[in-house]
Design a protein around this motif. Structure first.
Motif, PDB file in Angstrom:
ATOM      1  N   LEU A 185       0.822  -1.214   0.000  1.00 28.52           N
ATOM      2  CA  LEU A 185       0.000   0.000   0.000  1.00 28.52           C
ATOM      3  C   LEU A 185       0.854   1.262   0.000  1.00 28.52           C
ATOM      4  CD1 LEU A 185      -2.964  -0.876   2.421  1.00 28.52           C
ATOM      5  CD2 LEU A 185      -3.013  -0.650  -0.073  1.00 28.52           C
ATOM      6  N   ARG A 186       2.033   1.184   0.589  1.00 32.45           N
ATOM      7  CA  ARG A 186       2.913   2.357   0.623  1.00 32.45           C
ATOM      8  C   ARG A 186       3.397   2.668  -0.798  1.00 32.45           C
ATOM      9  NH1 ARG A 186       6.082   5.171   4.352  1.00 32.45           N
ATOM     10  NH2 ARG A 186       7.959   6.117   3.472  1.00 32.45           N
ATOM     11  N   GLY A 187       3.075   3.845  -1.267  1.00 31.58           N
ATOM     12  CA  GLY A 187       3.492   4.263  -2.606  1.00 31.58           C
ATOM     13  C   GLY A 187       2.621   3.755  -3.726  1.00 31.58           C
ATOM     14  N   ALA A 188       1.485   3.111  -3.392  1.00 32.55           N
ATOM     15  CA  ALA A 188       0.602   2.577  -4.431  1.00 32.55           C
ATOM     16  C   ALA A 188      -0.003   3.708  -5.264  1.00 32.55           C
ATOM     17  CB  ALA A 188      -0.512   1.745  -3.790  1.00 32.55           C
ATOM     18  N   PRO A 189      -0.128   3.540  -6.579  1.00 35.34           N
ATOM     19  CA  PRO A 189      -0.750   4.574  -7.427  1.00 35.34           C
ATOM     20  C   PRO A 189      -2.167   4.878  -6.961  1.00 35.34           C
ATOM     21  CG  PRO A 189       0.349   2.903  -8.762  1.00 35.34           C
ATOM     22  CD  PRO A 189       0.355   2.393  -7.363  1.00 35.34           C
ATOM     23  N   SER A 190      -2.560   6.126  -7.052  1.00 31.70           N
ATOM     24  CA  SER A 190      -3.859   6.567  -6.527  1.00 31.70           C
ATOM     25  C   SER A 190      -5.035   5.879  -7.201  1.00 31.70           C
ATOM     26  CB  SER A 190      -3.993   8.090  -6.688  1.00 31.70           C
ATOM     27  OG  SER A 190      -3.831   8.452  -8.056  1.00 31.70           O
ATOM     28  N   ASP A 191      -4.884   5.478  -8.478  1.00 27.97           N
ATOM     29  CA  ASP A 191      -6.021   4.884  -9.179  1.00 27.97           C
ATOM     30  C   ASP A 191      -6.280   3.433  -8.789  1.00 27.97           C
ATOM     31  OD1 ASP A 191      -3.591   4.273 -10.379  1.00 27.97           O
ATOM     32  OD2 ASP A 191      -4.517   3.851 -12.321  1.00 27.97           O
ATOM     33  N   VAL A 192      -5.363   2.811  -8.038  1.00 29.98           N
ATOM     34  CA  VAL A 192      -5.597   1.427  -7.593  1.00 29.98           C
ATOM     35  C   VAL A 192      -5.572   1.293  -6.071  1.00 29.98           C
ATOM     36  CG1 VAL A 192      -4.652   0.392  -9.697  1.00 29.98           C
ATOM     37  CG2 VAL A 192      -3.146   0.793  -7.727  1.00 29.98           C
ATOM     38  N   LYS A 193      -5.121   2.316  -5.372  1.00 30.88           N
ATOM     39  CA  LYS A 193      -4.895   2.180  -3.928  1.00 30.88           C
ATOM     40  C   LYS A 193      -6.175   1.827  -3.170  1.00 30.88           C
ATOM     41  CE  LYS A 193      -2.564   4.287  -0.019  1.00 30.88           C
ATOM     42  NZ  LYS A 193      -1.687   5.401   0.432  1.00 30.88           N
ATOM     43  N   GLU A 194      -7.285   2.503  -3.485  1.00 29.75           N
ATOM     44  CA  GLU A 194      -8.523   2.248  -2.751  1.00 29.75           C
ATOM     45  C   GLU A 194      -9.010   0.821  -2.960  1.00 29.75           C
ATOM     46  OE1 GLU A 194     -13.125   3.966  -2.451  1.00 29.75           O
ATOM     47  OE2 GLU A 194     -11.576   5.110  -3.523  1.00 29.75           O
ATOM     48  N   LEU A 202      -7.230  -1.737  -3.982  1.00 29.73           N
ATOM     49  CA  LEU A 202      -6.217  -2.647  -3.434  1.00 29.73           C
ATOM     50  C   LEU A 202      -6.381  -2.788  -1.928  1.00 29.73           C
ATOM     51  CD1 LEU A 202      -3.685  -4.354  -3.889  1.00 29.73           C
ATOM     52  CD2 LEU A 202      -2.319  -2.255  -3.719  1.00 29.73           C
ATOM     53  N   GLU A 203      -6.601  -1.671  -1.255  1.00 30.57           N
ATOM     54  CA  GLU A 203      -6.806  -1.704   0.198  1.00 30.57           C
ATOM     55  C   GLU A 203      -8.054  -2.502   0.552  1.00 30.57           C
ATOM     56  OE1 GLU A 203      -6.504   1.456   3.889  1.00 30.57           O
ATOM     57  OE2 GLU A 203      -7.122   2.169   1.917  1.00 30.57           O
ATOM     58  N   LYS A 204      -9.110  -2.326  -0.213  1.00 25.37           N
ATOM     59  CA  LYS A 204     -10.356  -3.058   0.006  1.00 25.37           C
ATOM     60  C   LYS A 204     -10.136  -4.562  -0.127  1.00 25.37           C
ATOM     61  CE  LYS A 204     -14.924  -3.710  -2.120  1.00 25.37           C
ATOM     62  NZ  LYS A 204     -15.795  -3.259  -3.235  1.00 25.37           N
ATOM     63  N   GLN A 205      -9.449  -4.958  -1.182  1.00 29.84           N
ATOM     64  CA  GLN A 205      -9.198  -6.386  -1.415  1.00 29.84           C
ATOM     65  C   GLN A 205      -8.293  -6.984  -0.343  1.00 29.84           C
ATOM     66  OE1 GLN A 205     -10.531  -8.424  -3.592  1.00 29.84           O
ATOM     67  NE2 GLN A 205     -11.693  -6.886  -4.729  1.00 29.84           N
ATOM     68  N   LEU A 206      -7.293  -6.220   0.078  1.00 28.89           N
ATOM     69  CA  LEU A 206      -6.366  -6.712   1.102  1.00 28.89           C
ATOM     70  C   LEU A 206      -7.071  -6.928   2.434  1.00 28.89           C
ATOM     71  CD1 LEU A 206      -3.146  -4.634   0.336  1.00 28.89           C
ATOM     72  CD2 LEU A 206      -3.340  -7.120   0.282  1.00 28.89           C
ATOM     73  N   TYR A 207      -7.925  -5.991   2.817  1.00 30.31           N
ATOM     74  CA  TYR A 207      -8.623  -6.143   4.100  1.00 30.31           C
ATOM     75  C   TYR A 207      -9.640  -7.278   4.040  1.00 30.31           C
ATOM     76  CZ  TYR A 207      -6.470  -2.218   6.483  1.00 30.31           C
ATOM     77  OH  TYR A 207      -5.559  -1.405   7.116  1.00 30.31           O
ATOM     78  N   LEU A 234      -6.773  -9.989  -6.470  1.00 34.74           N
ATOM     79  CA  LEU A 234      -5.538  -9.303  -6.093  1.00 34.74           C
ATOM     80  C   LEU A 234      -4.475  -9.435  -7.183  1.00 34.74           C
ATOM     81  CD1 LEU A 234      -5.247 -10.162  -2.287  1.00 34.74           C
ATOM     82  CD2 LEU A 234      -5.243  -7.860  -3.270  1.00 34.74           C
ATOM     83  N   LYS A 235      -4.303 -10.650  -7.690  1.00 34.26           N
ATOM     84  CA  LYS A 235      -3.308 -10.867  -8.742  1.00 34.26           C
ATOM     85  C   LYS A 235      -3.650 -10.065 -10.000  1.00 34.26           C
ATOM     86  CE  LYS A 235      -1.873 -14.972  -9.654  1.00 34.26           C
ATOM     87  NZ  LYS A 235      -1.906 -16.415  -9.965  1.00 34.26           N
ATOM     88  N   THR A 236      -4.933 -10.078 -10.367  1.00 34.85           N
ATOM     89  CA  THR A 236      -5.369  -9.359 -11.564  1.00 34.85           C
ATOM     90  C   THR A 236      -5.161  -7.857 -11.414  1.00 34.85           C
ATOM     91  OG1 THR A 236      -7.022 -11.055 -12.041  1.00 34.85           O
ATOM     92  CG2 THR A 236      -7.320  -8.919 -13.097  1.00 34.85           C
ATOM     93  N   LEU A 237      -5.492  -7.336 -10.238  1.00 36.25           N
ATOM     94  CA  LEU A 237      -5.356  -5.903  -9.977  1.00 36.25           C
ATOM     95  C   LEU A 237      -3.900  -5.460 -10.097  1.00 36.25           C
ATOM     96  CD1 LEU A 237      -6.924  -3.338  -9.068  1.00 36.25           C
ATOM     97  CD2 LEU A 237      -6.402  -3.994  -6.701  1.00 36.25           C
ATOM     98  N   LEU A 238      -3.004  -6.251  -9.531  1.00 32.08           N
ATOM     99  CA  LEU A 238      -1.584  -5.902  -9.563  1.00 32.08           C
ATOM    100  C   LEU A 238      -0.999  -6.074 -10.967  1.00 32.08           C
ATOM    101  CD1 LEU A 238      -0.472  -7.515  -6.178  1.00 32.08           C
ATOM    102  CD2 LEU A 238      -0.728  -5.083  -6.664  1.00 32.08           C
ATOM    103  N   TRP A 239      -1.331  -7.188 -11.606  1.00 28.89           N
ATOM    104  CA  TRP A 239      -0.804  -7.433 -12.957  1.00 28.89           C
ATOM    105  C   TRP A 239      -1.291  -6.374 -13.941  1.00 28.89           C
ATOM    106  CZ3 TRP A 239       3.355  -9.416 -14.336  1.00 28.89           C
ATOM    107  CH2 TRP A 239       3.837 -10.626 -13.822  1.00 28.89           C
TER     108      TRP A 239
END
Length: 403
Positions: free
Chosen positions: A350-359, A361-366, A389-394
């Motif tokens: 989450l640290r340094g994550a691009p703004s368009d995926v951070k929200e 990504l945080e939702k999926q992680l929690y 999670l894999k799809t979002l990051l890839w």
């Protein structure tokens, strides 16, 4: 007089720190003793392996910097000709995790007396199959794994398995880390086995470890608040796209060890120190001692006496519940591997994550961290979160050179 006192005090404290550090080092780091013990058995014809000649005769396999954390499990950087690796030696004692008693390694002397003289290759193969079945359960393709073990046993590739070679392999098979390296040897997440001699073995060097964080002298460590320490750990990490690729590697490892080719494994210490990565930012397992076969874990933890749930903890992360009617631990872990992996990654990715995926990504992680119970009970939800999670990051890094 005041300056003299402080000068004396500084010298005294400094000398004491040096003495403590030196004493700790000499107690933990016994590589010379390890080498002498192994080479003595090699020269007597008790053990043999692909690294024996280089270690004991040619002396082209060198033990370098000591990374040992426990006296009975020696860990060193090493060089073997042009290769750099990590050398691990058990100092006559192999860690056998007796989950039914203290949830701590129970030491058993390695006598290198199995298999016995006169054992045929077919009988040895049967011994290997029975051992693997006891470790990972009755899997359909264990015969393939036994064949892989036999191919490694023939260290000099002469088409003949000698008794010393077989004894070395049998000793190594008792180690969880070696077993996992065999199971995942076709995957990219475990360092390659370079060679062995007795229960000393050489693994491929992982250039970057731990996954994140810095190592500080203990005298400094005690004065740093926990919150500041966590922030400092995050300062020394790769760029976010590289972190995304490393994180995908950890998610893939979770897939590999759950319902993999040779059974399921539980990840019982999912911390930054257990993982590293290479120059291509592929995740590598640095310490696999606490990645244990689920079958043997469940079999042994059922026998553990308990009064509260906390009595049913193995490693840092494998917790089951206590059955108060029987005062015995139940076999099912309360959190699946994926939830533990996501918790380890949360601050990191989450640290340094691009703004368009951070929200998202945080939702999926929690949602991932909140997973409870065995994976069998939530297999669809588990797979959905993992794939999301894999799809979002890839999707975020697939168009870059980092992919």
């Amino acid at each position: 007089m005041k300056y003299l006192f402080f000068s004396w005090l500084t010298v005294f404290v400094g000398s004491w720190i040096v003495y403590v550090e030196y004493s700790s080092y000499t107690e933990l780091c016994r590589g010379h003793d390890c080498k002498n013990s192994i080479c003595d058995k090699y020269r007597k014809g008790v053990i043999d392996g692909s690294a024996c000649s280089s270690l004991c005769k040619k002396e082209t396999l060198y033990l370098g910097k000591c990374f040992t954390a426990k006296p009975n499990s020696q860990v060193y950087s090493g060089s073997w000709g042009d290769l750099e690796g990590v050398i691990k030696c058990q100092m006559e004692e192999a860690p056998h995790y007796d989950l039914g008693s203290e949830m701590e390694p129970r030491k058993e002397a390695v006598a290198f007396n199995k298999p016995t003289k006169g054992t045929s290759v077919e009988k040895f193969r049967e011994m290997i199959l029975n051992h693997l079945k006891a470790k990972v359960g009755d899997q359909a393709n264990l015969a393939d794994l036994a064949t892989q073990v036999l191919s490694i046993t023939d260290a000099n590739k002469d088409g003949h398995i000698s008794l010393p070679e077989a004894r070395s392999t049998w000793a190594l098979l008792q180690l969880n880390e070696f077993l996992l390296a065999l199971v995942l040897q076709d995957r990219e997440h475990t360092p390659k086995l370079l060679g062995f001699c007795g229960d000393l073995y050489v693994m491929e060097k992982v250039p970057y470890s731990p996954l994140y964080g810095i190592s500080l002298p203990w005298i400094i460590e005690v004065w740093i608040p926990a919150g500041l320490r966590r922030s400092m750990d995050q300062w020394f990490t790769p760029s976010w796209p590289h972190k995304a690729k490393i994180s995908i590697g950890l998610l893939e490892l979770v897939e590999d060890v759950f319902h993999g080719t040779f059974g399921s494994f539980l990840m019982c210490d999912v911390s930054a120190t257990s993982f590293g990565y290479n120059d291509r930012h592929d995740l590598k397992v640095m310490d696999a001692r606490y990645i244990v076969p689920e079958a043997i874990f469940q079999e042994n933890i059922r026998q553990k006496h308990c009064d509260v749930d906390e009595d049913c903890l193995y490693g840092a992360d494998c917790l089951t519940s206590c059955d108060l009617t029987k005062h015995r631990c139940t076999p099912e872990v309360t959190r699946p591997n994926l939830a533990k992996g996501c918790e380890a990654l949360k601050d990191y990715i989450l640290r340094g994550a691009p703004s368009d995926v951070k929200e998202e990504l945080e939702k999926q992680l929690y949602a991932c961290i909140a997973l409870k119970g065995s994976v069998e009970q939530m297999e669809i939800e588990h797979s959905l979160i993992l794939n999301n999670l894999k799809t979002l990051l890839w999707k975020k890094i697939s168009h870059t050179k980092d992919s």
